[in-house]
Structure formats: C-alpha cells, structure tokens
Write an enzyme that holds these catalytic residues in place. Sequence first.
Site, mmCIF file in Angstrom:
data_model
loop_
_atom_site.group_PDB
_atom_site.id
_atom_site.type_symbol
_atom_site.label_atom_id
_atom_site.label_comp_id
_atom_site.label_asym_id
_atom_site.label_seq_id
_atom_site.Cartn_x
_atom_site.Cartn_y
_atom_site.Cartn_z
ATOM 1 N N ASP A 69 0.250 7.987 2.064
ATOM 2 C CA ASP A 69 0.353 6.517 2.050
ATOM 3 C C ASP A 69 -0.986 5.839 1.778
ATOM 4 O O ASP A 69 -1.161 4.656 2.045
ATOM 5 C CB ASP A 69 0.986 5.967 3.340
ATOM 6 C CG ASP A 69 1.600 4.585 3.123
ATOM 7 O OD1 ASP A 69 1.635 4.111 1.970
ATOM 8 O OD2 ASP A 69 2.022 3.973 4.117
ATOM 9 N N HIS A 92 9.037 6.433 5.310
ATOM 10 C CA HIS A 92 8.364 6.333 6.615
ATOM 11 C C HIS A 92 9.291 6.510 7.828
ATOM 12 O O HIS A 92 9.235 5.709 8.792
ATOM 13 C CB HIS A 92 7.648 4.982 6.730
ATOM 14 C CG HIS A 92 6.710 4.672 5.596
ATOM 15 N ND1 HIS A 92 5.894 5.617 5.015
ATOM 16 C CD2 HIS A 92 6.461 3.513 4.928
ATOM 17 C CE1 HIS A 92 5.179 5.056 4.056
ATOM 18 N NE2 HIS A 92 5.515 3.798 3.971
ATOM 19 N N HIS A 96 3.829 10.126 -1.463
ATOM 20 C CA HIS A 96 3.824 8.678 -1.207
ATOM 21 C C HIS A 96 2.395 8.164 -1.094
ATOM 22 O O HIS A 96 1.738 8.314 -0.057
ATOM 23 C CB HIS A 96 4.602 8.327 0.067
ATOM 24 C CG HIS A 96 4.788 6.844 0.239
ATOM 25 N ND1 HIS A 96 5.995 6.226 0.080
ATOM 26 C CD2 HIS A 96 3.902 5.854 0.522
ATOM 27 C CE1 HIS A 96 5.857 4.923 0.263
ATOM 28 N NE2 HIS A 96 4.590 4.676 0.534
ATOM 29 N N CYS A 97 1.917 7.582 -2.173
ATOM 30 C CA CYS A 97 0.619 6.896 -2.143
ATOM 31 C C CYS A 97 0.617 5.877 -3.273
ATOM 32 O O CYS A 97 1.578 5.796 -4.043
ATOM 33 C CB CYS A 97 -0.534 7.895 -2.245
ATOM 34 S SG CYS A 97 -0.466 8.930 -3.696
ATOM 35 N N HIS A 98 -0.440 5.113 -3.330
ATOM 36 C CA HIS A 98 -0.468 3.992 -4.268
ATOM 37 C C HIS A 98 -1.801 3.930 -5.009
ATOM 38 O O HIS A 98 -2.817 4.398 -4.498
ATOM 39 C CB HIS A 98 -0.322 2.664 -3.523
ATOM 40 C CG HIS A 98 0.749 2.642 -2.490
ATOM 41 N ND1 HIS A 98 2.075 2.460 -2.797
ATOM 42 C CD2 HIS A 98 0.706 2.765 -1.136
ATOM 43 C CE1 HIS A 98 2.798 2.463 -1.681
ATOM 44 N NE2 HIS A 98 1.984 2.656 -0.659
ATOM 45 N N ARG A 151 12.183 1.561 -6.334
ATOM 46 C CA ARG A 151 12.018 1.266 -4.904
ATOM 47 C C ARG A 151 12.550 -0.118 -4.555
ATOM 48 O O ARG A 151 12.383 -1.074 -5.316
ATOM 49 C CB ARG A 151 10.532 1.318 -4.562
ATOM 50 C CG ARG A 151 10.263 1.281 -3.067
ATOM 51 C CD ARG A 151 8.788 1.273 -2.829
ATOM 52 N NE ARG A 151 8.464 1.646 -1.470
ATOM 53 C CZ ARG A 151 7.383 1.248 -0.835
ATOM 54 N NH1 ARG A 151 6.502 0.466 -1.455
ATOM 55 N NH2 ARG A 151 7.140 1.626 0.400
ATOM 56 N N ASN A 173 -1.623 -2.858 4.575
ATOM 57 C CA ASN A 173 -1.177 -3.596 5.770
ATOM 58 C C ASN A 173 -1.409 -2.885 7.093
ATOM 59 O O ASN A 173 -0.831 -3.273 8.103
ATOM 60 C CB ASN A 173 0.307 -3.984 5.656
ATOM 61 C CG ASN A 173 0.521 -4.975 4.544
ATOM 62 O OD1 ASN A 173 -0.268 -5.884 4.380
ATOM 63 N ND2 ASN A 173 1.569 -4.775 3.748
ATOM 64 N N TYR A 232 0.416 -9.966 0.597
ATOM 65 C CA TYR A 232 -0.911 -9.527 1.054
ATOM 66 C C TYR A 232 -1.746 -9.179 -0.165
ATOM 67 O O TYR A 232 -1.203 -8.958 -1.252
ATOM 68 C CB TYR A 232 -0.793 -8.300 1.977
ATOM 69 C CG TYR A 232 -0.229 -7.064 1.302
ATOM 70 C CD1 TYR A 232 -1.059 -6.101 0.744
ATOM 71 C CD2 TYR A 232 1.150 -6.879 1.190
ATOM 72 C CE1 TYR A 232 -0.533 -4.977 0.110
ATOM 73 C CE2 TYR A 232 1.675 -5.767 0.554
ATOM 74 C CZ TYR A 232 0.826 -4.819 0.014
ATOM 75 O OH TYR A 232 1.341 -3.706 -0.624
HETATM 76 C C1 0GY Z 1 3.872 1.272 2.106
HETATM 77 C C2 0GY Z 1 4.022 0.306 3.164
HETATM 78 C C3 0GY Z 1 3.773 -1.023 3.097
HETATM 79 C C4 0GY Z 1 3.658 -1.780 1.920
HETATM 80 C C5 0GY Z 1 4.477 -1.666 0.888
HETATM 81 O O1 0GY Z 1 5.489 -2.396 -1.037
HETATM 82 C C6 0GY Z 1 4.568 -2.589 -0.253
HETATM 83 O O2 0GY Z 1 3.770 -3.493 -0.364
HETATM 84 O O3 0GY Z 1 5.312 -0.674 0.831
HETATM 85 C C7 0GY Z 1 3.715 -1.792 4.358
HETATM 86 O O4 0GY Z 1 3.255 -2.928 4.356
HETATM 87 O O5 0GY Z 1 4.137 -1.275 5.396
HETATM 88 O O6 0GY Z 1 4.655 2.192 2.010
HETATM 89 O O7 0GY Z 1 2.941 1.167 1.321
#
Ligand code: 0GY
Length: 303
Positions: free
Chosen positions: A244, A177, A27-29, A120, A249, A45
């Site tokens: 993550d 999470h 889980h990362c972006h 998702r 956020n 955001y």
């Molecule tokens: C995460 C958590 C957050 C953001 C998102 O889709 C998203 O923007 O999941 C969060 O704001 O808690 O898993 O990245």
Amino acid sequence: MTAQNLPFHPAPSKPRTALPAGACDAHCHVFGPAARFAFAPERTYTPVDAPKETLFALHRLLGIERSVLVQASCHGTDNAAMLDAIAASDGRYRGVAMVKEDVTQDELKRLHEGGVRGVRFNFVTHLGKDADMDAVRRIADRIAPLGWHAVVHFDANRLETLAPQLKALPLTLVIDHMGRVDASQGTDQPAFQMLLELMEDARFWVKVCGAERISRAGPPFADAVPFAKMLVERFSDRVLWGTDWPHPNIKKNMPDDGALVDLLPEIAPDAANLKRLLVDNPTRLYWPEQMVEGQPKELARQG
Ligand code: 0GY
C-alpha cells in the site's frame, strides 16, 4: 484546499524475511509527480509525490519483483501515471484502473495493452461519493469479457448492504484491505464474519494488506495479524498482499515497509501458503498467460 498527506517513510528497513522468487506487491500506488501527472481536481486529499523510480527502488530493497499498481482516487480516472510506471517495468507490473461509466471500448483496449487487468470501485466515506451501483453493473458487464476483475474498496460498515449487490456481479471481485474491519473488535465481530461468509463464494478474493489501516494498536500492527492469518489459512488460493505504499491518508504511525514485509511469516507461516499469497495467486489473476498446468512458469529472479 484538500488535506495534504504525510510523507511516506523516509528510510524503510531491509526486511529480515527473504521473499520467494517472483514475489508480487499486489497493492501500491504511484502518485504524480504532480508537475507531470496532475492530481484530480475532485480529489479529497493531496498525496505526496510518489514517483515510479522511488517505488522501483523500494521494491528492490524489499525483494519484490512484480507489482500491481492500483489507481487511487487522487488521480481520478486519469490513469496516466500508473500506465507510465507499468510501461517502464518491463512486464513486471500490471494495473487496476478507475474508469468513467461511459469509457469507450477503444479506451478499455488501450488500458489492457497498457497492462490493466481490473477496475476499482470505492465505497469509502473519506474518499467522497460512493461508486454508483448502476454504473458498477454496467462497467462490470463490459470488463468481464476481457477477463478483468473488479477491486472493491469499502468501509466495513458498508459490507452488509454491498454483499448481495457484489454477489450479483458477473465477474471476479477482489476486496481491499480485509474489508477495513476494526482490528480491536476481534475476529468474531459481525463485519469480519460477514467477510468470511462472502469469501465462501469462490468468485471473491481478498487482500490481506492494510494491517496499518485496520490496526488500532499501532506499530508493528500485530493486532491485524490474526485477521490476515485466518484469511490466508481458509482461502489460501484467493488471497493477495501488498505494501500500500505510499500509504495515502495514513494520519500517524507511517509504516516502515520493511517491517510490513516482516509481518508476512506471521500472516502465512506455511511456506506453501506464503508462495501462494505472493507468487501463485497474483500470477493467476494478473499474468494468467504465465500459468502452466495450474502453476506459474518458473520465474527467474531479476538481477
Ligand atoms: C488505499 C487506501 C486509501 C486511498 C485510496 O483511492 C484512494 O484514494 O484507496 C485510503 O484513503 O484509505 O488503498 O490506497
């Protein structure tokens, strides 16, 4: 103007913990860079640019060889940045996309070829409108035959309403999470007990990451460990873990990703469970073609 996220940790530490070969950050972006991959106009955001090169370097530092990139709401249903990173990963990264309800079969095929293995859905107040359940059902019907799963991200207070609806879906579901429970309420709290009950259904998986999100005590987020540890002990073959990064956020106490890795020996003190969490389980879900007789094929450590 949407709120601007804080930058990720400028210099994560090298973990003391040596991870098993083939360890996966599930889980990362990647975000942007905005100049190349614009953020969604409807976002709630604005993240910092978190390009693939920075993520690849972080994974090298942490001893992580594989990863699952999860589409976040700030990029909406434009999965381009994620697909670009997967394409540069030499098969070591896979993805979870966000799609529109009317996504075409051709687009699903393109995503599959690009490494996507799930979709998702968000039910999180601070991320805007919840996913529409009718749309979720329709998408689930379309992706189940591809062998994909659904990743569901929800606030803990949604679980009671969501649980029966999620159970009725025809596919594997992965909960983000630890259900975003509030760690200060202890493992006996109703929301966590509900999560444990839901996990008794073998189609559910859970990510034992987000220690920094569920913690109320702050770094090193030790108050989150009992939740993660209990989930790993009880459901060792259906748990996943991730950093993550770049921690969208997070409003204070930006985590040091090396220190998050160093929580793993507490979360999974048993070496066999640690390997399930970091290697076997992600392989089963994201690289099923690499499974042989219930075990991942030997994964050569990358240089
Ligand atoms: C995460 C958590 C957050 C953001 C998102 O889709 C998203 O923007 O999941 C969060 O704001 O808690 O898993 O990245």
